[in-house]
Design an enzyme around this catalytic site. Sequence first.
Site, mmCIF file in Angstrom:
data_model
loop_
_atom_site.group_PDB
_atom_site.id
_atom_site.type_symbol
_atom_site.label_atom_id
_atom_site.label_comp_id
_atom_site.label_asym_id
_atom_site.label_seq_id
_atom_site.Cartn_x
_atom_site.Cartn_y
_atom_site.Cartn_z
ATOM 1 N N GLU A 110 0.853 -1.198 0.000
ATOM 2 C CA GLU A 110 0.000 0.000 0.000
ATOM 3 C C GLU A 110 0.887 1.245 0.000
ATOM 4 O O GLU A 110 1.744 1.413 0.873
ATOM 5 C CB GLU A 110 -0.947 0.025 1.207
ATOM 6 N N GLU B 36 4.694 5.053 3.855
ATOM 7 C CA GLU B 36 4.121 6.329 4.286
ATOM 8 C C GLU B 36 5.222 7.168 4.942
ATOM 9 O O GLU B 36 5.802 6.739 5.938
ATOM 10 C CB GLU B 36 2.953 6.077 5.263
ATOM 11 N N ASP C 216 -2.845 12.318 -2.845
ATOM 12 C CA ASP C 216 -3.065 13.772 -2.895
ATOM 13 C C ASP C 216 -3.389 14.179 -4.332
ATOM 14 O O ASP C 216 -2.624 13.873 -5.250
ATOM 15 C CB ASP C 216 -1.797 14.494 -2.429
ATOM 16 N N ASP D 243 -11.536 10.824 -4.775
ATOM 17 C CA ASP D 243 -12.807 11.567 -4.750
ATOM 18 C C ASP D 243 -12.673 12.796 -5.660
ATOM 19 O O ASP D 243 -13.483 13.700 -5.578
ATOM 20 C CB ASP D 243 -13.143 12.016 -3.315
ATOM 21 N N THR E 19 -11.006 3.891 4.099
ATOM 22 C CA THR E 19 -9.884 4.660 4.654
ATOM 23 C C THR E 19 -10.442 5.895 5.365
ATOM 24 O O THR E 19 -11.595 6.271 5.183
ATOM 25 C CB THR E 19 -8.894 5.129 3.568
ATOM 26 N N ARG E 20 -9.575 6.522 6.121
ATOM 27 C CA ARG E 20 -9.992 7.719 6.859
ATOM 28 C C ARG E 20 -10.368 8.859 5.906
ATOM 29 O O ARG E 20 -11.376 9.527 6.070
ATOM 30 C CB ARG E 20 -8.811 8.149 7.728
ATOM 31 N N TYR E 21 -9.550 9.010 4.867
ATOM 32 C CA TYR E 21 -9.809 10.069 3.892
ATOM 33 C C TYR E 21 -11.143 9.818 3.177
ATOM 34 O O TYR E 21 -11.947 10.731 2.969
ATOM 35 C CB TYR E 21 -8.655 10.116 2.880
ATOM 36 N N GLU E 22 -11.384 8.568 2.846
ATOM 37 C CA GLU E 22 -12.622 8.191 2.162
ATOM 38 C C GLU E 22 -13.842 8.499 3.043
ATOM 39 O O GLU E 22 -14.858 9.013 2.567
ATOM 40 C CB GLU E 22 -12.558 6.686 1.855
HETATM 41 C C1 SAM Z 1 -4.712 12.221 0.960
HETATM 42 S S1 SAM Z 1 -3.729 11.185 1.940
HETATM 43 C C2 SAM Z 1 -4.618 9.637 1.899
HETATM 44 C C3 SAM Z 1 -4.181 8.696 2.967
HETATM 45 C C4 SAM Z 1 -4.897 7.337 2.976
HETATM 46 N N1 SAM Z 1 -4.578 6.563 1.799
HETATM 47 C C5 SAM Z 1 -6.382 7.511 3.102
HETATM 48 O O1 SAM Z 1 -7.100 7.248 2.121
HETATM 49 O O2 SAM Z 1 -6.844 7.899 4.199
HETATM 50 C C6 SAM Z 1 -2.327 10.838 0.878
HETATM 51 C C7 SAM Z 1 -1.187 10.149 1.617
HETATM 52 O O3 SAM Z 1 -0.147 9.820 0.697
HETATM 53 C C8 SAM Z 1 1.100 10.038 1.332
HETATM 54 N N2 SAM Z 1 2.115 10.253 0.284
HETATM 55 C C9 SAM Z 1 2.263 11.337 -0.504
HETATM 56 N N3 SAM Z 1 3.314 11.181 -1.325
HETATM 57 C C10 SAM Z 1 3.837 9.964 -1.030
HETATM 58 C C11 SAM Z 1 4.958 9.219 -1.539
HETATM 59 N N4 SAM Z 1 5.734 9.734 -2.501
HETATM 60 N N5 SAM Z 1 5.212 8.009 -1.013
HETATM 61 C C12 SAM Z 1 4.413 7.489 -0.034
HETATM 62 N N6 SAM Z 1 3.343 8.139 0.476
HETATM 63 C C13 SAM Z 1 3.066 9.348 -0.025
HETATM 64 C C14 SAM Z 1 0.866 11.270 2.193
HETATM 65 O O4 SAM Z 1 1.814 11.371 3.243
HETATM 66 C C15 SAM Z 1 -0.544 11.021 2.686
HETATM 67 O O5 SAM Z 1 -0.563 10.316 3.914
#
Ligand code: SAM
Length: 240
Positions: free
Chosen positions: A60, A85, A134, A170, A208-211
Amino acid sequence: MDRSEHVHYGRRRGRRLRPGRQRLLKDLLPRLRLPVGDLGVLAQRPPAEAFCGYSDVWLEVGFGQGEHLAAQAHANPDTLFIGCEPYVNGISSLLRTIASEEIGNVLIHDDDARVLLESLPDASVGRLFLLFPDPWPKRRHRKRRFVSPTNLDRIARILVDGAEFRFATDHAEYARWTLRHVIDHAALEWPATRPGDWRYKAGDWPETRYERKATAQGRTCVYMTFRRRARAVETDGQSG
Ligand SMILES: C[S@@+](CC[C@H](N)C(=O)[O-])C[C@H]1O[C@@H](n2cnc3c(N)ncnc32)[C@H](O)[C@@H]1O
């Protein structure tokens, strides 16, 4: 990674961590940290000997607080999970769950996933999750998006033939962007045939939390399951 790619754009730290969480980072994380320089063992499939009898390896990217990863690890005890992460507060949340629920089949790469994707052997991962990455909505920031031709090359290289690559967002424009890049990629395909295939997710796809936040705020989520095409068998017996 070439030098132009070296920047990681997300946050690495949030608010100050409580002592219990700091302890988990100090004591538990080193025990679960994946030795990125030494991943050749994952080339043996199934990686039984090297990985204590696990039958598969799932990855993941950007697990956030780790709810999805922990739930998948619970549901699939014969599979070894690798979570990537760089956000320390998120890692500490996953560590807390791992410790309290005694989850034993998770390893962590606490850095940029691109470094790990480069280190894993060819055809070593049976499933990959990229959930709510993101979206970088501004046009001038789109090159920061995780889905790019280079990262899709990396993903296609490490996936085994027929492996699933699950993606969710989303953000409608990021969904279209991802679809376009995947369709353009020779080694990946999107076997969806009807709207239900991307409007709804499979039953074995924990939230997921974001979802949860996106849904609570009335945003529509899209769930795409891509597949790694079979490698062509070359005449000298090697697969390509
Ligand atoms: C919008 S959050 C979503 C987190 C989780 N997947 C969720 O759905 O709740 C995006 C996550 O991707 C991580 N992220 C961003 N760029 C990354 C990278 N190059 N490698 C690993 N993780 C990364 C960020 O730190 C962040 O926690």
